[in-house]
Design a protein around this motif. Structure first.
Motif, PDB file in Angstrom:
ATOM      1  N   THR A 142       0.823  -1.216   0.000  1.00 24.77           N
ATOM      2  CA  THR A 142       0.000   0.000   0.000  1.00 24.77           C
ATOM      3  C   THR A 142       0.855   1.264   0.000  1.00 24.77           C
ATOM      4  N   TRP A 143       2.063   1.203   0.535  1.00 21.92           N
ATOM      5  CA  TRP A 143       2.978   2.344   0.460  1.00 21.92           C
ATOM      6  C   TRP A 143       3.329   2.610  -1.002  1.00 21.92           C
ATOM      7  N   TRP A 144       3.701   1.554  -1.717  1.00 27.87           N
ATOM      8  CA  TRP A 144       4.071   1.702  -3.123  1.00 27.87           C
ATOM      9  C   TRP A 144       2.902   2.232  -3.946  1.00 27.87           C
ATOM     10  N   GLU A 145       1.725   1.644  -3.735  1.00 29.16           N
ATOM     11  CA  GLU A 145       0.544   2.093  -4.489  1.00 29.16           C
ATOM     12  C   GLU A 145       0.203   3.544  -4.155  1.00 29.16           C
ATOM     13  N   GLY A 146       0.315   3.911  -2.884  1.00 29.92           N
ATOM     14  CA  GLY A 146       0.022   5.280  -2.494  1.00 29.92           C
ATOM     15  C   GLY A 146       0.975   6.276  -3.110  1.00 29.92           C
ATOM     16  N   LEU A 147       2.266   5.945  -3.102  1.00 26.16           N
ATOM     17  CA  LEU A 147       3.255   6.852  -3.673  1.00 26.16           C
ATOM     18  C   LEU A 147       3.106   6.940  -5.188  1.00 26.16           C
ATOM     19  N   ARG A 148       2.735   5.831  -5.810  1.00 24.30           N
ATOM     20  CA  ARG A 148       2.502   5.860  -7.256  1.00 24.30           C
ATOM     21  C   ARG A 148       1.336   6.793  -7.590  1.00 24.30           C
ATOM     22  N   ALA A 149       0.262   6.727  -6.814  1.00 26.00           N
ATOM     23  CA  ALA A 149      -0.887   7.595  -7.064  1.00 26.00           C
ATOM     24  C   ALA A 149      -0.502   9.065  -6.938  1.00 26.00           C
ATOM     25  N   VAL A 150       0.352   9.389  -5.971  1.00 23.02           N
ATOM     26  CA  VAL A 150       0.826  10.764  -5.811  1.00 23.02           C
ATOM     27  C   VAL A 150       1.658  11.176  -7.022  1.00 23.02           C
ATOM     28  N   ALA A 151       2.568  10.303  -7.450  1.00 25.54           N
ATOM     29  CA  ALA A 151       3.432  10.621  -8.591  1.00 25.54           C
ATOM     30  C   ALA A 151       2.636  10.818  -9.866  1.00 25.54           C
ATOM     31  N   GLU A 152       1.515  10.113  -9.987  1.00 29.69           N
ATOM     32  CA  GLU A 152       0.676  10.239 -11.185  1.00 29.69           C
ATOM     33  C   GLU A 152      -0.310  11.399 -11.097  1.00 29.69           C
ATOM     34  N   GLY A 153      -0.298  12.140  -9.964  1.00 27.54           N
ATOM     35  CA  GLY A 153      -1.203  13.265  -9.800  1.00 27.54           C
ATOM     36  C   GLY A 153      -2.620  12.866  -9.448  1.00 27.54           C
ATOM     37  N   LYS A 154      -2.818  11.601  -9.045  1.00 29.48           N
ATOM     38  CA  LYS A 154      -4.154  11.130  -8.677  1.00 29.48           C
ATOM     39  C   LYS A 154      -4.453  11.342  -7.202  1.00 29.48           C
ATOM     40  N   ALA A 155      -3.454  11.724  -6.428  1.00 31.33           N
ATOM     41  CA  ALA A 155      -3.615  11.956  -4.995  1.00 31.33           C
ATOM     42  C   ALA A 155      -2.556  12.963  -4.564  1.00 31.33           C
ATOM     43  N   ASP A 156      -2.745  13.536  -3.371  1.00 28.52           N
ATOM     44  CA  ASP A 156      -1.741  14.467  -2.863  1.00 28.52           C
ATOM     45  C   ASP A 156      -1.022  13.853  -1.672  1.00 28.52           C
ATOM     46  N   ALA A 157      -0.090  14.586  -1.088  1.00 25.86           N
ATOM     47  CA  ALA A 157       0.761  14.051  -0.027  1.00 25.86           C
ATOM     48  C   ALA A 157      -0.031  13.561   1.179  1.00 25.86           C
ATOM     49  N   THR A 158      -1.182  14.177   1.448  1.00 27.12           N
ATOM     50  CA  THR A 158      -1.964  13.774   2.620  1.00 27.12           C
ATOM     51  C   THR A 158      -2.544  12.369   2.461  1.00 27.12           C
ATOM     52  N   SER A 159      -2.604  11.868   1.226  1.00 30.61           N
ATOM     53  CA  SER A 159      -3.152  10.526   1.010  1.00 30.61           C
ATOM     54  C   SER A 159      -2.282   9.442   1.635  1.00 30.61           C
ATOM     55  N   LEU A 160      -1.022   9.767   1.934  1.00 35.45           N
ATOM     56  CA  LEU A 160      -0.129   8.793   2.569  1.00 35.45           C
ATOM     57  C   LEU A 160      -0.371   8.671   4.068  1.00 35.45           C
ATOM     58  N   TYR A 161      -1.138   9.585   4.636  1.00 33.44           N
ATOM     59  CA  TYR A 161      -1.359   9.558   6.089  1.00 33.44           C
ATOM     60  C   TYR A 161      -2.004   8.246   6.539  1.00 33.44           C
ATOM     61  N   THR A 162      -2.900   7.714   5.728  1.00 31.32           N
ATOM     62  CA  THR A 162      -3.580   6.473   6.115  1.00 31.32           C
ATOM     63  C   THR A 162      -2.582   5.340   6.272  1.00 31.32           C
ATOM     64  N   TYR A 163      -1.654   5.220   5.303  1.00 33.08           N
ATOM     65  CA  TYR A 163      -0.641   4.162   5.427  1.00 33.08           C
ATOM     66  C   TYR A 163       0.142   4.316   6.715  1.00 33.08           C
ATOM     67  N   TYR A 164       0.573   5.536   7.015  1.00 32.76           N
ATOM     68  CA  TYR A 164       1.429   5.731   8.189  1.00 32.76           C
ATOM     69  C   TYR A 164       0.647   5.606   9.498  1.00 32.76           C
ATOM     70  N   ALA A 165      -0.621   5.966   9.493  1.00 34.47           N
ATOM     71  CA  ALA A 165      -1.440   5.759  10.694  1.00 34.47           C
ATOM     72  C   ALA A 165      -1.558   4.271  11.001  1.00 34.47           C
ATOM     73  N   TRP A 166      -1.851   3.477   9.965  1.00 35.96           N
ATOM     74  CA  TRP A 166      -1.952   2.026  10.154  1.00 35.96           C
ATOM     75  C   TRP A 166      -0.597   1.435  10.529  1.00 35.96           C
ATOM     76  N   ASN A 167       0.444   1.906   9.889  1.00 33.44           N
ATOM     77  CA  ASN A 167       1.780   1.365  10.167  1.00 33.44           C
ATOM     78  C   ASN A 167       2.167   1.581  11.625  1.00 33.44           C
ATOM     79  N   GLN A 168       1.768   2.725  12.182  1.00 27.67           N
ATOM     80  CA  GLN A 168       2.151   3.038  13.561  1.00 27.67           C
ATOM     81  C   GLN A 168       1.227   2.395  14.589  1.00 27.67           C
ATOM     82  N   LYS A 169      -0.064   2.316  14.296  1.00 26.30           N
ATOM     83  CA  LYS A 169      -1.009   1.845  15.305  1.00 26.30           C
ATOM     84  C   LYS A 169      -1.422   0.378  15.141  1.00 26.30           C
ATOM     85  N   PHE A 170      -1.409  -0.124  13.928  1.00 27.24           N
ATOM     86  CA  PHE A 170      -1.908  -1.477  13.668  1.00 27.24           C
ATOM     87  C   PHE A 170      -0.782  -2.506  13.647  1.00 27.24           C
ATOM     88  N   TYR A 171       0.328  -2.155  13.057  1.00 27.46           N
ATOM     89  CA  TYR A 171       1.457  -3.090  12.983  1.00 27.46           C
ATOM     90  C   TYR A 171       2.307  -2.985  14.240  1.00 27.46           C
TER      91      TYR A 171
END
Length: 458
Positions: free
Chosen positions: A252-281
């Protein structure tokens, strides 16, 4: 009526309710991860070798000549794609997929002999490197040796015939049945064989989640009874980390960063990955970060095709974020070719500025304990900035070390300012090596898709 009467008696004191206290340790937190990572993995990075394409010869002996260069580059763990003989039945292309295994206890003659492989492992160890094998546990080729000796170890379709993994186009393989105790013993013994006889230091497990987790947990315990090993799951489940795997893929990190690079999402879209990474894993979990690998390169495109002008920022991000970084062979030479999967298609090695970039990133990861893996390193803490849709900024720090990272994840120049005091300090700039003093009023002029990595000054 009876319930109301009982409650009245309890409240009046006529009936006494006895509450049995739990055992003193019942409320104590218990560690989720039930094993210890090998110490040599604490600041390690992974280098994937596609043996068929890694050298003009495509052999273990030829790959062995590259070990001093890989040591100088700074990598630690060498992941070799499957080394076993490939099935002939329903083979794809001329040479077939390395993931269609015909014999788990043999070596693909395309690469050399068992002695050649053992020599490679011993030479890697002499360089201080560790070697892990790609293990394909979910399925085999149609003509695997087990089809004759143990046909009952294969899943059957409604017609009673072996079948490929459902829904995928993996028609060159058939699925194993892990309800069979004999298969579980065989697979565990086969994995033990390569650790004991060839000295390998662990495994990257292909499609790990398609095989029951309890099998991997048992196999991991048996492997770690031999020596400390590193186990990487091609999967993204938290439960993989409890008793079996050191690392999982950060898909999901790779997919999220790809979406940002393609202009389909902005930097805040990565927050979900990092929230899960810190609290769930669990904090001990290693999440493998990458910009490409054998699958992405062959089927999606090179990192240059996928990330475009964001590619350098994506590479650097994979080294300073929480996670264990991966380099796919040829990235350090700036490879811009999709490598054929079923044919010989040797890498074209050339001088490239990416060699210096990766060498510097690998050295930084080793030198700065805040960037180490799992709970050896430090948690990412968000540094609020005044352009959050473009700027992704964070600090990783412990008692001895601190890294301040700022990425402009947009195609527009941005002047970035920061709030609070988490980022304040005296640093050395990763790119220029200049000393930098950062205070509450510091602002950075960030070019499109640029990064600024500041490490604690000595």
């Amino acid at each position: 009526m009876k319930t109301a009467l009982l409650m009245a008696l309890v409240l009046s004191g006529a009936v006494h309710v006895s509450v049995h206290a739990a055992a003193p340790d019942a409320y104590q937190p218990k560690p989720y991860v039930q094993f210890q990572h090998a110490e040599w993995t604490k600041n390690a990075s992974i280098y994937q070798i596609n043996t068929r394409q890694f050298t003009p010869e495509g052999s273990f002996r030829a790959a062995e000549r590259e070990l001093p260069r890989l040591k100088a580059l700074g990598v630690d763990i060498l992941w070799l794609m499957p080394i076993h003989p490939i099935g002939q039945a329903k083979r794809k292309g001329t040479l077939g997929s390395p993931y269609a295994v015909r014999d788990y206890l043999a070596v693909n003659p395309e690469f050399g002999t068992l002695d050649d492989f053992k020599h490679f492992v011993a030479a890697a160890h002499a360089q201080g490197l560790h070697v892990i094998l790609d293990w394909v546990g979910n399925h085999t080729s149609w003509d695997n040796v087990l089809r004759t000796s143990h046909p009952e170890w294969y899943e059957k379709d409604r017609k009673g015939q072996p079948h490929p993994t459902p829904w995928y186009d993996w028609d060159d393989i058939i699925d194993l049945d892990y309800q069979q105790p004999g298969l579980r013993r065989y697979m565990t013994d086969a994995m033990r064989f390569w650790v004991r006889e060839a000295g390998v230091d662990g495994y990257r497990v292909d499609a790990a989640g398609l095989t029951p987790l309890d099998f991997w947990e048992h196999a991991a315990a048996e492997l770690r009874a031999i020596k400390p090993v590193f186990l990487l799951a091609e999967w993204e489940s938290r439960d993989m980390h409890a008793r079996a795997f050191d690392a999982t893929y950060a898909w999901t990190w790779w997919e999220g960063l790809r979406a940002v690079a393609e202009g389909k999402a902005d930097a805040t879209s990565l927050y979900t990955y990092y929230a899960w990474n810190q609290k769930f894993y669990p904090k001990q979990a290693y999440r493998m970060l990458y910009t490409t690998n054998h699958d992405k390169n062959a089927w999606d495109g090179t990192e240059f095709e996928i990330f475009g002008p964001a590619v350098d920022a994506a590479i650097v991000f994979s080294f300073v974020s929480e996670g264990i970084p991966l380099i796919y062979n040829g990235q350090e030479a700036g490879n811009r070719k999709r490598l054929a999967f079923f044919e010989r298609d040797a890498l074209q090695w050339q001088a490239s500025p990416y060699t210096a970039l990766y060498t510097k990133l690998l050295a930084m990861k080793k030198q700065h304990s805040a960037l180490w893996n799992g709970d050896w390193g430090a948690t990412m803490e968000q540094v609020p900035n005044d352009a959050p849709k473009q700027i992704f900024s964070f600090v990783r720090q412990n008692a001895d070390d601190k890294v301040f990272a700022v990425f402009n994840l947009s195609g527009q120049p941005v002047q970035a300012g920061f709030r609070d005091d988490l980022h304040v300090g005296r640093y050395r700039d990763f790119s220029t090596e200049a000393l930098v003093q950062v205070d509450g009023g510091t602002r950075f002029e960030m070019a499109p898709w640029s990064y600024k990595i500041l490490t604690k000054a000595e």
